[in-house]
Structures are given as structure tokens and as C-alpha cells.
Enzyme design. Structure first.
Site, short mmCIF file in Angstrom:
data_model
loop_
_atom_site.label_atom_id
_atom_site.label_comp_id
_atom_site.label_asym_id
_atom_site.label_seq_id
_atom_site.Cartn_x
_atom_site.Cartn_y
_atom_site.Cartn_z
N GLY A 149 0.12 15.46 7.46
CA GLY A 149 0.91 14.66 8.71
C GLY A 149 2.14 15.63 8.74
O GLY A 149 2.08 16.69 8.25
N HIS A 150 3.03 15.29 9.64
CA HIS A 150 3.99 16.03 10.05
C HIS A 150 4.99 16.36 8.72
O HIS A 150 5.25 17.57 8.72
CB HIS A 150 4.96 15.22 11.10
CG HIS A 150 6.44 16.19 11.28
ND1 HIS A 150 6.31 17.44 11.79
CD2 HIS A 150 7.53 15.78 11.23
CE1 HIS A 150 7.35 17.97 12.09
NE2 HIS A 150 8.27 17.01 11.49
N GLY A 152 4.32 16.59 5.61
CA GLY A 152 3.53 17.04 4.47
C GLY A 152 2.33 16.71 4.43
O GLY A 152 1.85 16.77 5.68
N ASP A 268 3.52 1.84 13.79
CA ASP A 268 2.98 2.87 14.01
C ASP A 268 1.13 2.49 13.82
O ASP A 268 0.53 3.18 13.16
CB ASP A 268 3.20 3.99 13.17
CG ASP A 268 2.61 5.47 13.85
OD1 ASP A 268 2.15 5.48 15.05
OD2 ASP A 268 2.66 6.42 13.24
N LYS A 499 12.64 -35.79 8.20
CA LYS A 499 11.40 -35.10 8.06
C LYS A 499 10.57 -35.37 9.37
O LYS A 499 10.67 -36.10 10.08
CB LYS A 499 10.62 -35.62 7.14
CG LYS A 499 11.42 -35.83 5.72
CD LYS A 499 10.90 -35.27 4.47
CE LYS A 499 11.62 -35.52 3.15
NZ LYS A 499 13.07 -34.73 3.08
#
Ligand SMILES: Nc1ncnc2c1ncn2[C@@H]1O[C@H](COP(=O)(O)OP(=O)(O)OP(=O)(O)O)[C@@H](O)[C@H]1O
Ligand SMILES: [Ca+2]
Ligand SMILES: [Ca+2]
Length: 592
Positions: A149-150, A152, A268, A499
């Protein structure tokens, strides 16, 4: 280190991309500029982070200039259309240009140029100590590279001691040298926090440990040996049979619904970020790479533009988004799985953004005519440009395309949000919603019943604050605390005394926006109006209606048309508009 893998794209002709395996290093750029505008493009070749995908120049452009439709839209579908991956050039610049063009003044103030001050801080003051263990080298023996990846790369490794002794693991090695801004350091810290916090879901990559030394941060996780979803799509010639696509999407939705309940937005989601644990056909799928993920409160909207161009949601480009942005990305993934093409496609990044913002994906060309109507409906309900109209991940698991009575449905935070606004609504609005809920079809009720059941109704068949609280606590992780999701319970305090039975729960838990997106909306709305006529439609003045809708004096002339002169009650048009709750201003400006 060992072998790496990536593909190059060669454009052969209009709409036709052929992907070759060239053995080059994959390059995932995670660009962090000082202003927080980040972007992970898809991979490129090994030579340059932003190569032209068109080796012979722009004449080879598959599309004319201007607004770019999806590839199949151009009417020239090719029998061999492959799904290619290549990054368009210079992301941030195009994002800025697109933003400038669309709005004369940016919503969040001017976006500073790259390299200007702000957000990042000078490198000299950067504190790159994370407080992780320092004994990585003595605990693990590094093996070959399994991905890149960018920041590492990811390697396999063998644990030399401790609980994992003798086991193979994956280590994502993030170079500290590449952490040049405070934001990028914070991103790594958050990535680890999220991985750790979300541990436990079967489709989450298992987190083992985080270490650091002077040069790197090491994220130690389970080794997924089955490769990326992207590679499997490609090895199958670009698309999946519907049945297999379902198996993939169910797993993606399960884990994304889990992340969303915890208040984590991934930002992503793309086929590169899902890995198979083994090479088996039916291997489980794991979500990875929380490098762009963030914690988000239930009422919060994010504004930094992050993600990968092909998968980015329109509202991200508009800089106001929440969990629904992930749903859009899953829509893109599903579209690709089912037909082998990307729904929004162009030669340049700005072209892709134009398509994302304006173009309608093609559902006419092959193979769409032979795709089931349920699958098509499913994708359309994810790729709705209006984020409010999209299904949530939990809802999608009850969609007719994926429905399976034996599969548990995850708790949906959307219910909490909708109940919160119901409790704040006026009695007239509640009556309108109640009528609407009575007109729901069986398909919509499946989801609501499942959610009601998750709240474990009391013996009297009702749910109160305690039920909402217990359900959240049951699924709570450290991530949920960090994103302050439980804060929403304070807005449900009224349920401590009053409720709800299932009927009222339905009225409280429906979203008019989502229902409007249904093919059967007209029918639902007219049926609902009949109920409303009988039970809730009272005489209402323009002034009252304006108050109900929080509108100013200037809207009064428009509201006149919503009230029947004959009896002073809401007309059908008025009813649907009232349900919608749009402000006059937003309905006027929406199409600008
Ligand atoms: N647990 C794992 N098991 C096997 N391979 C992995 C694992 N985690 C990551 N990889 C491989 O390493 C690649 C890069 O990992 P990841 O996406 O987390 O890195 P990144 O630096 O955040 O990349 P990006 O540029 O996409 O942001 C993945 O695409 C995958 O091929
Ligand atoms: Ca990645
Ligand atoms: Ca990443």
C-alpha cells in the site's frame, strides 16, 4: 522481499479494458494533504503513481469530453468488457476543481492549496511514538511480501513466541518516514484503534497486536491467504454468477452493518479491501484496511473527501456525509460483481466525479436483461444519489434478493435515529406517519419485525427505553464507546415512561425518503392517504402547517396548494409533501 503483484491496464478500444498481470508492485496511494483531503486511488503500475491509462494518448479515450456516462451507456457494449483498475491522474487537484466549479464558494470555507499551513504541522514537532510494544523483531520472523500500500507493505510472518507461537500471521508495516503530517499519524493511530475495537465479527480481519520501532509501525493480524476479492472477480472474467455474488454481498453487508452499528464508517470499501481467508471457493471474506475509517456519532456529518474515485458517493464529493457513503460503495461493488463493468467510469478523475454526481448507471445492456429483477432493484436502491433514500446494510439483508429467514438480521442504528425524530414530532406528524406505516407491504414489514424482535419486547408486546438500551449494550464494543453511539439513548428518554407497541414502532421506524424510492411508492402513498383521511386528517390552517413544518412566512403561498379549499384539510399532495418534511428552500435549490 518476495513477489508482489499488480496489474497494468491496456486500453484496447472503446469501453474495452484488458488487464494484464505484469508482476509490478501494486501502488495504493493514501494521500494526506494538509487540508485533510485524502484519496486512495486504485492501483497503478509500478513506474508512477499516476500513469496515464491510455498509453497512446488521449485519442484513445473511450469517451467523449464532458459529462461521462457509464461505459455501457454509450450504447457500444463490448462482449469482452473487463473491469480494469487504474488511477486517474492527480486526485486532489481535480477534487478542488470540481468543487470550485460546482459552488462558487465552498461549503466549508476555502480548501487550502497543498503544502500550505494548517492541519499537518511541521514535521519537526511530530510525535511519532504510539505507545505500542517495541519487541516486534524478537516476537516475529518476517516472511515474504503479500501486498503493498502507500504507507508500506504487508508481509507474512511467523510468531516466535507467545500465544501465536508457530502461527503464520500478516504484518502491515507502516513506515514512520511517510508519516509527514499530524493527520497521517492520527490516521495510523485510528486504524489500529478501530481494528482493535471492532474485533470479533467473523468477517473482520482478526487483529492480534500492534508494535513499533524507530522506523515502522507493525500491525499484526490474521493472514488471509485467499487473495483480494478484486483478483477473484478478475480471474472469473470480470463478473460473478448471481448466486455467488449474493454470498459475497451478504458477508460484506454483515460486517459493514456491524461497523455502522459501532459508529465506524469505513470510507474505502472496494474489492481490493476484502480478502479471502483461504483459496477455497467458499472461503470466508474479511474486510481489511481501516486506514481511512473514522468514528462517527449518530447525528454527525463528515466533510473530508476520502475514498477511491470509482467507489466514492456523491455526498462525499458534496462534503457532507455519514454511513450511507459506505452503502453507495457496496452498490458499486455489487454492480461490478453482477455485470463486470463499473457503473461510473471516465478517463479522468474529474470525469468519474461528474459521472458519480450526474450519470445514471446502465441497467439495459447485457447482462442486465438476464439479471433477476430483485438483484437490479437491490443495486438501484444502493446507487441512489440521495443518501436518505438508500437502504442501510441491515435493511439490505432483508431485501428480497438476499432474504433468508434463518440468517440473523443485525440491529440497525437507523431505527434509533428514526425513533428519535418520531419522539420529537408533533401529534399531526405522528398521525401522518402512522397512516403511512399501515400501508406498508409485507416486504417492508419483514425488516421492521426483525428489528422489533431484536429489541426483545416485554410480555405486553411493547418496547421501552430499557429495550433500546439493552439491545445496544448487547452489541457494544470499544469502538461504539469511542464513537459515542450510546449518546443517542438520551434522546429516547421519553420511552422510559411511554412504551411502544409494534404498530407505533412501525410508525416511528419508517423513513419517508426510503419509501419514496420504492417502485410501489405511489400505491403506498395513496393507500396511506386513505387511512389518514379517516383517522388523522384534521382541518389545518396555513399558519399551523407552516409551524408544523418549521417554515417561514415566505412559504405560505406554496402551502396554500397543499390544503383543500373545500374542507381545509391536507390534500394528497400536501400529505406527501408534509411527510417528506422538506423545507421549501431545499426543494427549490435541490436542482440547481
Ligand atoms: N491480513 C492480511 N492478509 C493478507 N494480505 C493482506 C492482509 N492485509 C493486507 N494485505 C495485503 O496488503 C495490501 C495492502 O494492505 P492495506 O490495504 O491494508 O494497505 P494500505 O497501505 O492501507 O493500502 P492503500 O494504499 O490501499 O490504502 C492489501 O491489498 C492486501 O493485498
Ligand atoms: Ca487497501
Ligand atoms: Ca488504506
Amino acid at each position: 522481499m518476495g513477489q508482489c503483484y499488480a496489474k497494468n491496464v491496456t486500453v484496447v478500444g472503446e469501453n474495452e479494458e484488458v488487464i494484464e498481470n505484469n508482476g509490478g508492485g501494486s501502488y495504493n496511494q493514501n494521500q494526506t494533504s494538509n487540508n485533510g483531503v485524502r484519496n486512495t486511488p486504485n492501483r497503478s503500475s509500478s513506474t508512477s503513481p499516476w500513469p496515464s491509462p491510455y498509453p497512446t494518448g488521449t485519442n484513445n479515450s473511450p469517451l467523449p469530453g464532458g459529462v461521462t456516462p457509464s461505459p455501457a451507456r454509450s450504447g457500444k457494449s463490448t462482449p469482452r468488457r473487463f473491469f480494469g483498475k487504474f488511477p486517474p491522474p492527480s486526485p486532489a487537484k481535480h477534487i478542488r476543481a470540481a468543487l470550485r466549479k460546482r459552488t462558487s464558494k465552498p461549503k466549508e470555507g476555502p480548501i487550502p492549496e497543498e503544502g500550505s499551513e494548517g492541519g499537518g504541522g511541521g514535521e519537526r514537532q511530530l510525535d511519532k511514538s504510539f505507545g505500542y510494544r517495541k519487541d516486534f523483531m524478537s516476537k516475529y520472523e518476517l516472511g515474504k511480501e503479500v501486498g503493498r500500500g502507500h504507507f508500506g507493505h504487508t508481509c507474512s510472518a511467523k510468531a516466535k513466541k507467545g500465544e501465536l507461537k508457530g502461527h503464520e500471521v500478516a504484518v502491515k508495516i507502516i513506515s514512520k518516514a511517510k508519516m509527514t503530517t499530524a493527520i497521517s499519524i492520527e490516521d495510523v493511530r485510528r486504524e489500529v484503534k478501530i481494528l482493535k475495537g471492532l474485533a470479533g465479527h467473523r468477517n473482520m480481519v482478526k487483529f492480534h497486536d500492534a508494535c513499533e520501532d524507530a522506523n515502522n509501525v507493525y500491525i499484526i493480524m490474521e493472514l488471509c491467504e485467499g487473495g483480494e476479492l478484486l483478483d477473484r472477480i478478475l480471474s472469473r472474467g470480470g463478473r460473478y454468477p448471481e448466486h455467488d455474488a449474493k454470498t459475497i454481498i451478504v458477508q460484506i453487508l454483515g460486517v459493514v452493518a456491524f461497523c455502522h452499528l459501532q459508529g465506524v464508517v469505513h470510507r474505502d470499501l472496494k474489492p481490493e479491501n476484502f480478502l479471502f481467508t483461504t483459496r477455497d471457493e467458499d472461503s470466508p471474506l474479511k474486510i481489511i484496511d481501516f486506514g481511512l475509517s473514522d468514528f462517527i456519532r449518530p447525528d454527525e456529518r463528515l466533510n473530508d473527501i476520502v475514498g477511491s474515485a470509482y467507489y466514492v458517493a456523491p455526498e462525499v464529493l458534496h462534503r457532507s456525509y455519514s454511513l450511507e457513503a459506505d452503502i453507495w460503495s457496496i452498490g458499486v461493488i455489487t454492480y461490478i460483481l453482477l455485470c463486470g463493468s463499473r457503473p461510473f467510469w471516465a478517463r479522468t478523475e474529474s470525469g468519474i466525479f461528474r459521472a458519480v454526481l450526474r450519470a445514471d448507471p446502465n441497467f439495459e445492456d447485457l447482462p442486465w436483461p438476464v439479471v433477476s429483477p430483485e438483484a437490479k432493484d437491490f443495486v438501484k436502491r444502493f446507487l441512489n444519489k440521495d443518501h436518505r433514500k438508500r437502504m442501510t446494510a441491515a435493511q439490505a439483508l432483508t431485501h428480497p434478493w438476499l432474504r433468508d429467514e434463518h440468517r440473523p438480521v443485525p440491529l440497525d442504528i437507523l431505527i434509533y435515529k428514526l425513533v428519535k425524530s418520531y419522539l420529537r414530532a408533533t401529534p399531526f406528524k405522528r398521525a401522518a406517519l402512522k397512516a403511512l406505516s399501515r400501508a406498508l407491504t409485507e416486504d417492508e414489514l419483514v425488516y421492521l419485525r426483525a428489528q422489533f424482535k431484536l429489541l426483545e419486547p416485554n410480555r405486553d408486546g411493547k418496547v421501552g427505553l430499557e429495550n433500546f438500551k439493552m439491545a445496544l449494550v448487547r452489541y457494544s464494543t470499544d469502538a461504539m464507546k469511542e464513537s459515542r453511539v450510546p449518546d443517542i439513548l438520551s434522546a429516547l428518554e421519553a420511552l422510559a415512561y411511554r412504551k411502544m407497541d409494534f404498530e407505533e414502532f412501525c410508525a416511528a421506524s419508517i423513513s419517508t425518503y426510503q419509501l419514496e424510492a420504492l417502485d410501489g411508492w405511489e400505491h403506498i402513498a395513496s393507500t396511506a392517504f386513505e387511512f389518514f383521511e379517516h383517522e388523522g386528517n384534521k382541518v389545518i390552517s396555513v399558519e399551523e402547517l407552516a409551524r408544523e413544518m418549521n417554515l417561514g412566512l415566505s412559504s405560505h403561498t406554496i402551502l396554500n396548494d397543499w390544503i383543500r379549499p373545500a374542507d381545509g384539510k391536507l390534500s394528497f399532495l400536501g400529505y406527501t409533501k408534509f411527510l417528506h418534511g422538506v423545507t421549501i428552500r431545499s426543494s427549490v435549490t435541490r436542482h440547481q
